[in-house]
Motif scaffolding. Structure first.
Motif, PDB file in Angstrom:
ATOM      1  N   GLN A 164       0.781  -1.575   0.380  1.00 24.44           N
ATOM      2  CA  GLN A 164      -0.018   0.052  -0.224  1.00 24.44           C
ATOM      3  C   GLN A 164       1.115   1.333   0.098  1.00 24.44           C
ATOM      4  OE1 GLN A 164      -2.304   0.105   3.712  1.00 24.44           O
ATOM      5  NE2 GLN A 164      -0.579   0.800   5.016  1.00 24.44           N
ATOM      6  N   ASN A 224     -10.579   9.887   7.704  1.00 20.39           N
ATOM      7  CA  ASN A 224     -10.754  11.170   7.926  1.00 20.39           C
ATOM      8  C   ASN A 224     -12.414  11.452   8.622  1.00 20.39           C
ATOM      9  OD1 ASN A 224     -11.767  13.039   6.662  1.00 20.39           O
ATOM     10  ND2 ASN A 224     -12.939  12.537   4.857  1.00 20.39           N
ATOM     11  N   SER A 272     -10.464   3.025  -0.432  1.00 18.32           N
ATOM     12  CA  SER A 272     -11.126   4.592  -1.616  1.00 18.32           C
ATOM     13  C   SER A 272      -9.956   4.034  -2.073  1.00 18.32           C
ATOM     14  CB  SER A 272     -11.598   5.568  -1.061  1.00 18.32           C
ATOM     15  OG  SER A 272     -11.150   6.502  -1.866  1.00 18.32           O
ATOM     16  N   PRO A 273     -10.791   3.864  -3.316  1.00 20.49           N
ATOM     17  CA  PRO A 273      -8.946   3.887  -4.750  1.00 20.49           C
ATOM     18  C   PRO A 273      -8.378   5.395  -4.575  1.00 20.49           C
ATOM     19  CG  PRO A 273     -11.137   3.278  -5.848  1.00 20.49           C
ATOM     20  CD  PRO A 273     -11.463   4.029  -4.481  1.00 20.49           C
ATOM     21  N   ARG A 274      -8.940   6.494  -4.530  1.00 21.27           N
ATOM     22  CA  ARG A 274      -8.444   7.520  -4.538  1.00 21.27           C
ATOM     23  C   ARG A 274      -7.101   7.643  -2.616  1.00 21.27           C
ATOM     24  NH1 ARG A 274     -11.165  12.627  -6.390  1.00 21.27           N
ATOM     25  NH2 ARG A 274     -13.361  11.641  -6.923  1.00 21.27           N
ATOM     26  N   ARG A 320     -19.132   3.739  12.309  1.00 25.04           N
ATOM     27  CA  ARG A 320     -18.927   3.958  10.843  1.00 25.04           C
ATOM     28  C   ARG A 320     -18.998   1.904  10.992  1.00 25.04           C
ATOM     29  NH1 ARG A 320     -14.192   6.629   7.595  1.00 25.04           N
ATOM     30  NH2 ARG A 320     -15.648   8.146   7.632  1.00 25.04           N
ATOM     31  N   PRO A 357     -12.564  -0.308   5.721  1.00 30.49           N
ATOM     32  CA  PRO A 357     -13.372   0.655   6.254  1.00 30.49           C
ATOM     33  C   PRO A 357     -14.625   1.311   6.317  1.00 30.49           C
ATOM     34  CG  PRO A 357     -12.810   1.204   4.039  1.00 30.49           C
ATOM     35  CD  PRO A 357     -12.893  -0.491   4.356  1.00 30.49           C
ATOM     36  N   TYR A 402      -8.252  -3.629  13.961  1.00 26.81           N
ATOM     37  CA  TYR A 402      -6.857  -3.170  14.103  1.00 26.81           C
ATOM     38  C   TYR A 402      -6.693  -1.720  15.342  1.00 26.81           C
ATOM     39  CZ  TYR A 402      -4.229  -5.345  10.309  1.00 26.81           C
ATOM     40  OH  TYR A 402      -3.406  -6.299  10.362  1.00 26.81           O
ATOM     41  N   GLY A 445      -1.347  -1.827  17.183  1.00 28.10           N
ATOM     42  CA  GLY A 445      -0.512  -1.467  16.048  1.00 28.10           C
ATOM     43  C   GLY A 445       0.379  -0.310  16.308  1.00 28.10           C
ATOM     44  N   HIS A 502       5.773  -2.266  13.443  1.00 22.34           N
ATOM     45  CA  HIS A 502       6.849  -1.461  12.431  1.00 22.34           C
ATOM     46  C   HIS A 502       8.661  -1.618  12.835  1.00 22.34           C
ATOM     47  CE1 HIS A 502       3.568  -1.106   8.932  1.00 22.34           C
ATOM     48  NE2 HIS A 502       2.922  -0.971   9.714  1.00 22.34           N
ATOM     49  N   LEU A 512      -8.959  -5.671   4.994  1.00 25.36           N
ATOM     50  CA  LEU A 512      -9.036  -4.864   5.320  1.00 25.36           C
ATOM     51  C   LEU A 512     -10.558  -3.952   4.359  1.00 25.36           C
ATOM     52  CD1 LEU A 512      -6.459  -2.096   5.782  1.00 25.36           C
ATOM     53  CD2 LEU A 512      -6.722  -3.555   6.863  1.00 25.36           C
ATOM     54  N   ARG A 562     -19.082   0.210   2.231  1.00 21.89           N
ATOM     55  CA  ARG A 562     -18.974  -0.063   0.772  1.00 21.89           C
ATOM     56  C   ARG A 562     -17.941  -1.474   0.515  1.00 21.89           C
ATOM     57  NH1 ARG A 562     -17.880   3.377  -3.474  1.00 21.89           N
ATOM     58  NH2 ARG A 562     -17.752   1.790  -5.287  1.00 21.89           N
ATOM     59  N   GLY A 563     -17.326  -1.071   0.974  1.00 24.92           N
ATOM     60  CA  GLY A 563     -15.984  -1.938   1.363  1.00 24.92           C
ATOM     61  C   GLY A 563     -16.144  -3.310   1.779  1.00 24.92           C
TER      62      GLY A 563
HETATM   63  P1  HMG Z   1     -14.416   9.603   2.790  1.00 25.60           P
HETATM   64  O1  HMG Z   1     -13.829  10.846   2.083  1.00 25.60           O
HETATM   65  O2  HMG Z   1     -14.135  10.266   3.881  1.00 25.60           O
HETATM   66  O3  HMG Z   1     -15.072   9.128   2.596  1.00 25.60           O
HETATM   67  O4  HMG Z   1     -13.329   8.888   3.235  1.00 25.60           O
HETATM   68  P2  HMG Z   1     -16.554   9.092   1.091  1.00 25.60           P
HETATM   69  O5  HMG Z   1     -17.519   7.934   1.906  1.00 25.60           O
HETATM   70  O6  HMG Z   1     -16.615  10.545   1.349  1.00 25.60           O
HETATM   71  O7  HMG Z   1     -15.867   8.763   0.073  1.00 25.60           O
HETATM   72  C1  HMG Z   1     -15.011   9.031  -0.431  1.00 25.60           C
HETATM   73  C2  HMG Z   1     -14.487   8.188  -2.230  1.00 25.60           C
HETATM   74  O8  HMG Z   1     -14.443   7.477  -1.929  1.00 25.60           O
HETATM   75  C3  HMG Z   1     -16.063   8.695  -3.084  1.00 25.60           C
HETATM   76  O9  HMG Z   1     -15.580   8.318  -4.395  1.00 25.60           O
HETATM   77  C4  HMG Z   1     -16.317   7.025  -2.652  1.00 25.60           C
HETATM   78  O10 HMG Z   1     -17.457   5.884  -3.986  1.00 25.60           O
HETATM   79  C5  HMG Z   1     -15.492   6.160  -2.204  1.00 25.60           C
HETATM   80  P3  HMG Z   1     -16.084  10.045  -4.999  1.00 25.60           P
HETATM   81  O11 HMG Z   1     -17.882  10.034  -5.098  1.00 25.60           O
HETATM   82  O12 HMG Z   1     -15.326  10.848  -5.048  1.00 25.60           O
HETATM   83  O13 HMG Z   1     -15.504   9.328  -6.587  1.00 25.60           O
HETATM   84  N1  HMG Z   1     -15.107   4.978  -1.637  1.00 25.60           N
HETATM   85  C6  HMG Z   1     -14.481   3.956  -1.837  1.00 25.60           C
HETATM   86  N2  HMG Z   1     -14.478   3.131  -3.052  1.00 25.60           N
HETATM   87  C7  HMG Z   1     -14.450   2.033  -2.879  1.00 25.60           C
HETATM   88  N3  HMG Z   1     -14.486   0.963  -1.785  1.00 25.60           N
HETATM   89  C8  HMG Z   1     -14.758   2.014  -0.479  1.00 25.60           C
HETATM   90  C9  HMG Z   1     -15.059   2.664  -0.483  1.00 25.60           C
HETATM   91  N4  HMG Z   1     -15.008   3.988   0.141  1.00 25.60           N
HETATM   92  C10 HMG Z   1     -15.161   5.286  -0.383  1.00 25.60           C
HETATM   93  N5  HMG Z   1     -14.512   1.150   0.165  1.00 25.60           N
HETATM   94  C11 HMG Z   1     -13.122   6.533   3.193  1.00 25.60           C
HETATM   95  C12 HMG Z   1     -13.214   7.661   3.915  1.00 25.60           C
HETATM   96  C13 HMG Z   1     -12.656   5.201   4.667  1.00 25.60           C
HETATM   97  C14 HMG Z   1     -13.392   5.751   2.892  1.00 25.60           C
HETATM   98  C15 HMG Z   1     -11.045   6.476   2.877  1.00 25.60           C
HETATM   99  O14 HMG Z   1     -10.303   7.825   3.950  1.00 25.60           O
HETATM  100  C16 HMG Z   1      -9.845   5.244   3.253  1.00 25.60           C
HETATM  101  O15 HMG Z   1     -10.676   4.692   2.110  1.00 25.60           O
HETATM  102  N6  HMG Z   1      -8.790   5.215   3.654  1.00 25.60           N
HETATM  103  C17 HMG Z   1      -8.077   4.512   4.187  1.00 25.60           C
HETATM  104  C18 HMG Z   1      -6.927   4.415   4.164  1.00 25.60           C
HETATM  105  C19 HMG Z   1      -6.106   3.960   4.807  1.00 25.60           C
HETATM  106  O16 HMG Z   1      -5.908   2.094   3.611  1.00 25.60           O
HETATM  107  N7  HMG Z   1      -5.054   3.749   4.753  1.00 25.60           N
HETATM  108  C20 HMG Z   1      -4.459   1.982   5.087  1.00 25.60           C
HETATM  109  C21 HMG Z   1      -4.616   1.571   6.232  1.00 25.60           C
HETATM  110  S1  HMG Z   1      -3.814   1.607   7.676  1.00 25.60           S
HETATM  111  C22 HMG Z   1      -2.898   1.259   8.422  1.00 25.60           C
HETATM  112  O17 HMG Z   1      -1.878   0.995   7.558  1.00 25.60           O
HETATM  113  C23 HMG Z   1      -2.851   0.472  10.001  1.00 25.60           C
HETATM  114  C24 HMG Z   1      -2.485  -0.302   9.727  1.00 25.60           C
HETATM  115  O18 HMG Z   1      -1.361  -1.044   8.815  1.00 25.60           O
HETATM  116  C25 HMG Z   1      -2.184  -0.826  11.243  1.00 25.60           C
HETATM  117  C26 HMG Z   1      -1.209  -0.158  12.268  1.00 25.60           C
HETATM  118  O19 HMG Z   1       0.555  -0.584  11.787  1.00 25.60           O
HETATM  119  O20 HMG Z   1      -0.830   0.981  12.635  1.00 25.60           O
HETATM  120  C27 HMG Z   1      -3.843  -1.708   9.712  1.00 25.60           C
END
Ligand code: HMG
Ligand code: MG
Length: 314
Positions: free
Chosen positions: A26, A121, A59-61, A130, A89, A148, A184, A216, A87, A92-93
């Protein structure tokens, strides 16, 4: 190896949860092909790890690197006995995970609000709300759910995090119905003294079989933290990434996960019976390292092949 040593070792079992295909990929600047991801997961399936976190339905963004997780899940060879998780969130996921026939999902929040806002966010409390329908829907479909908690000792924005904050989030996640908790150290700053301070509070309040440690290795303390968690607290699950890949794009300065092969070596040397083959882990990591065009950071990957496997002294 003496019979006593062998019997003792065989009663000490640990689960390795390989997070390389998710946490490892990622944070890469290049987007790698679906085929390379599928080959990586398939190679890891042959290493003996209990579980592989194979993707992320976020989100792919937010994480363009894993936008093809749906396809990855469709194409991997699922080896019987290995759990494949992802994962999730939000709802939708969950829909995407369901469509990809995923049997275990992970919701993710943190012990500090600033990181949580940057990462997903919303505040920690909002994240719990959520997750409510996500956990409910997943349990209805017989999925296993991991929760997590990031930033369990340090937050990249708020600094040191007290264990009471972690405990509070753990209680809320358990109340939601998650099956297990992964703690984590997102930024990789914790040392064994920080782990003790945390685990002294956490371990009495949850069955150890429901707890995993996810460290990490930014400051080089990760294997020491794993050994502290195992030898002093008997934590039974560790999240690791082949080759030491990994990191969170929303945790500036953090480096990769503790390397699977280094943890396997350290645990075998601590008399743990582990079915994981370090050489196969390194081979899987080397292949993906070639695709990513970078050197692996694990200690064991720097060692000559014939010297890799741990050999106990009699
Ligand atoms: P948001 O902007 O508040 O949410 O993001 P939203 O509902 O307004 O959606 C924004 C856009 O994303 C929309 O698309 C949605 O359709 C789309 P647009 O209309 O702008 O084109 N969307 C999705 N698309 C596909 N699948 C979905 C999905 N949800 C929304 N599930 C949100 C909130 C949580 C979605 C966003 O912030 C997000 O995806 N964040 C993920 C961040 C991430 O993955 N971080 C890394 C993982 S955590 C980590 O690494 C820590 C860990 O390893 C433990 C540690 O080390 O401590 C686990
Ligand atoms: Mg991580």
């Amino acid at each position: 190896m003496s019979e006593n040593h062998r019997q003792e070792r065989d009663s000490l079992r640990v689960r390795i949860i390989e997070v390389g295909p998710r946490d490892g990929l990622q944070n890469e600047s290049d987007i790698i092909s679906t085929e390379a991801k599928v080959s990586f997961v398939d190679a890891l399936s042959e290493t003996g790890v209990a579980e592989i976190e194979a993707g992320s339905f976020v989100s792919p963004r937010a994480i363009p690197q894993l936008a093809d997780s749906d396809e990855v899940f469709r194409k991997i060879n699922r080896k019987p006995g290995v759990v494949y998780s992802a994962l999730v969130p939000n709802e939708r996921g969950l829909e995407r995970a369901r469509a990809a026939a995923v049997s275990k999902i992970a919701v993710f929040t943190a012990a500090s609000d600033t990181f949580t806002r940057r990462n997903i966010n919303c505040t920690v409390s909002e994240s719990i709300e959520r997750f409510r329908p996500v956990v409910f829907g997943a349990k209805r479909d017989d999925m296993t759910v991991r929760g997590y908690i990031s930033t369990v000792t340090h937050c990249p924005f708020e600094g040191a995090v007290p264990p009471s904050q972690v405990l509070d989030v753990m209680r809320q996640l358990l109340d939601l119905g998650v099956d297990e908790i992964s703690l984590g150290d997102t930024v990789g700053k914790a040392a064994p003294c920080d782990m003790r301070r945390l685990l002294d509070q956490i371990v009495p309040r949850i069955e150890r079989s429901r707890l995993s440690l996810h460290v990490h290795d930014t400051c080089g303390m990760a294997v020491a933290n794993v050994l502290t968690a195992w030898t002093e607290y008997r934590i039974e699950s560790f999240d690791t990434a082949a080759g030491g890949l990994g990191g969170c794009p929303y945790a500036p300065g953090a480096s990769g996960n503790v390397a699977t092969e280094d943890v396997v070596y350290a645990l075998k040397a601590s008399r743990v019976s582990l079915p994981v083959d370090e050489r196969k882990v390194i081979a899987a990591a080397s292949e993906i390292g070639k695709v990513l065009n970078r050197r692996l950071t694990s200690r064991l990957s720097q060692v000559q092949t014939e010297q890799i496997a741990y050999e106990g002294v009699a």
